[in-house]
Write a protein that holds these residues in place. Structure first.
Motif, mmCIF file in Angstrom:
data_model
loop_
_atom_site.group_PDB
_atom_site.id
_atom_site.type_symbol
_atom_site.label_atom_id
_atom_site.label_comp_id
_atom_site.label_asym_id
_atom_site.label_seq_id
_atom_site.Cartn_x
_atom_site.Cartn_y
_atom_site.Cartn_z
ATOM 1 N N LEU A 14 85.123 71.195 59.598
ATOM 2 C CA LEU A 14 85.923 70.081 59.832
ATOM 3 C C LEU A 14 86.996 69.533 60.476
ATOM 4 N N PRO A 15 87.686 68.406 61.352
ATOM 5 C CA PRO A 15 88.381 68.163 61.557
ATOM 6 C C PRO A 15 89.959 68.602 60.555
ATOM 7 N N ASP A 16 89.530 68.925 59.581
ATOM 8 C CA ASP A 16 90.821 69.022 58.404
ATOM 9 C C ASP A 16 90.885 70.509 58.158
ATOM 10 N N GLU A 17 89.939 71.413 58.720
ATOM 11 C CA GLU A 17 89.766 72.463 58.457
ATOM 12 C C GLU A 17 90.285 73.525 59.346
ATOM 13 N N ARG A 18 91.078 74.913 59.215
ATOM 14 C CA ARG A 18 90.529 75.770 59.802
ATOM 15 C C ARG A 18 90.490 77.290 59.231
ATOM 16 N N ILE A 29 88.552 83.046 56.277
ATOM 17 C CA ILE A 29 88.184 82.363 54.910
ATOM 18 C C ILE A 29 88.871 80.890 55.428
ATOM 19 N N ILE A 30 87.378 79.830 55.544
ATOM 20 C CA ILE A 30 87.833 78.210 55.461
ATOM 21 C C ILE A 30 89.079 77.804 54.675
ATOM 22 N N GLN A 31 89.818 77.238 55.225
ATOM 23 C CA GLN A 31 90.586 76.684 53.949
ATOM 24 C C GLN A 31 90.832 74.636 54.927
ATOM 25 N N SER A 32 91.363 73.859 53.800
ATOM 26 C CA SER A 32 91.678 72.741 54.193
ATOM 27 C C SER A 32 93.065 72.256 53.039
ATOM 28 N N GLY A 65 85.846 77.959 43.964
ATOM 29 C CA GLY A 65 86.856 77.349 44.910
ATOM 30 C C GLY A 65 86.231 77.544 46.632
ATOM 31 N N ASN A 66 87.227 77.600 47.239
ATOM 32 C CA ASN A 66 86.622 78.705 48.864
ATOM 33 C C ASN A 66 85.619 79.111 48.438
ATOM 34 N N GLY A 67 85.682 79.562 47.786
ATOM 35 C CA GLY A 67 84.998 81.314 47.806
ATOM 36 C C GLY A 67 85.925 82.642 47.845
ATOM 37 N N ALA A 68 87.409 82.233 47.692
ATOM 38 C CA ALA A 68 88.322 83.193 48.397
ATOM 39 C C ALA A 68 88.539 84.397 47.394
ATOM 40 N N VAL A 69 87.689 84.315 46.123
ATOM 41 C CA VAL A 69 88.144 85.921 45.513
ATOM 42 C C VAL A 69 86.370 86.828 45.546
ATOM 43 N N SER A 70 85.617 85.669 45.391
ATOM 44 C CA SER A 70 84.124 85.973 45.974
ATOM 45 C C SER A 70 84.660 87.453 47.130
ATOM 46 N N LEU A 71 84.779 86.164 48.271
ATOM 47 C CA LEU A 71 85.534 87.125 49.251
ATOM 48 C C LEU A 71 86.045 88.464 49.556
ATOM 49 N N MET A 93 82.216 74.884 51.901
ATOM 50 C CA MET A 93 83.342 75.748 52.505
ATOM 51 C C MET A 93 83.192 77.216 52.092
ATOM 52 N N ALA A 94 82.595 77.469 50.732
ATOM 53 C CA ALA A 94 82.772 78.425 50.526
ATOM 54 C C ALA A 94 81.287 79.342 50.686
#
Length: 262
Positions: A14-18, A29-32, A65-71, A93-94
């Protein structure tokens, strides 16, 4: 071997994601900033959590959240990971990050309230539960919450409080299985009370300090279901920053996936 360009082409942003990279760029990992970004806490928790039997059993990540710990934990376990996240945008996102890292065979993201997961995840079936829960309790008179609802829910106990998280962990875990959590030291006595109420006995506690000489601002806890109340260990401290505000070597080694706790 899938290269970075091929990985990133598999999902749409999405436009606000990196896309951020960790563990020597092995994890993408996708962040925003406008929705959610993982913090050092998630990295420390993933490093701290130690699976039994090579992680062959089920791991559940509560408040994923955005899956950080799982990843970040995917390389540590050989079994399945289920990430539970109540916010639809963060769960999406996750899920896209899981796809981007070719981990759909190992990690499943559930967009659900943790109260409602037991038709899908059988009680007493998890070998390990991890959680980076909301840190701040709600005080209607004094609480100042982030105006962004995504951050407010992630940081404050609007959708899940400490007791719900510890109760859910207890209900998910097998007997003698472990619950790993990261939280704030200023709520330590509440945390210990909630764990004991849910038959989770702390076995290892590690305090994290922003700089030498400053008070701890993070606590990592390893608790065992139906374990004895004796035998707890306070592990050596982690200091995250040098005096010049750069990360310490210990933290860089965790970011690169080289260091384990203990």
């Amino acid at each position: 071997m899938v290269n970075d360009k091929e990985k990133n082409m598999k999902v749409e942003l999405l436009p606000d994601e990196r896309i951020d990279m960790l563990y020597n760029d092995d994890v993408h990992i996708i962040q925003s900033k406008s929705v959610f970004s993982f913090s050092l806490d998630a990295v420390l928790l993933a490093n701290f959590a130690e699976p039994r039997k090579n992680g062959r059993g089920l791991t559940v990540d509560l408040g994923a959240g955005n899956g950080a710990v799982s990843l970040f934990m995917a390389h540590k376990v050989s079994g399945q990971i289920v990430g539970v996240e109540i916010q639809e945008r963060l769960a999406d996102m996750a899920q896209r990050s899981v796809m981007m890292n070719d981990l759909t065979d190992k990690i499943r993201i559930m967009n659900a309230d943790m109260r409602d997961i037991f038709n899908d995840i059988r009680p007493g079936s998890a070998d390990m539960v991890v959680s980076n829960p909301p840190y701040f309790s709600i005080d209607n008179e004094h609480t100042v919450m982030h105006e962004n609802k995504h951050y407010a829910i992630a940081r404050h106990e609007l959708m899940a409080d400490l007791d719900l998280v510890t109760y859910t962990a207890k209900k998910l875990l097998k007997n003698k299985a472990h619950f790993f959590m990261v939280h704030r030291p200023d709520r330590l006595f509440e945390i210990l009370e909630s764990l004991q109420k849910n038959h989770l006995s702390p076995k290892q506690i590690q305090f994290v300090y922003p700089k030498v000489g400053e008070p701890a601002n993070i606590v990592l806890i390893d608790a065992i279901k139906d374990g004895k109340l004796t035998g707890a260990k306070i592990l050596p401290p982690i200091v995250t920053h040098n005096l010049d505000d750069t990360y310490t070597d210990a933290v860089w080694s965790i970011y690169e996936g080289r260091q384990q706790h203990g």
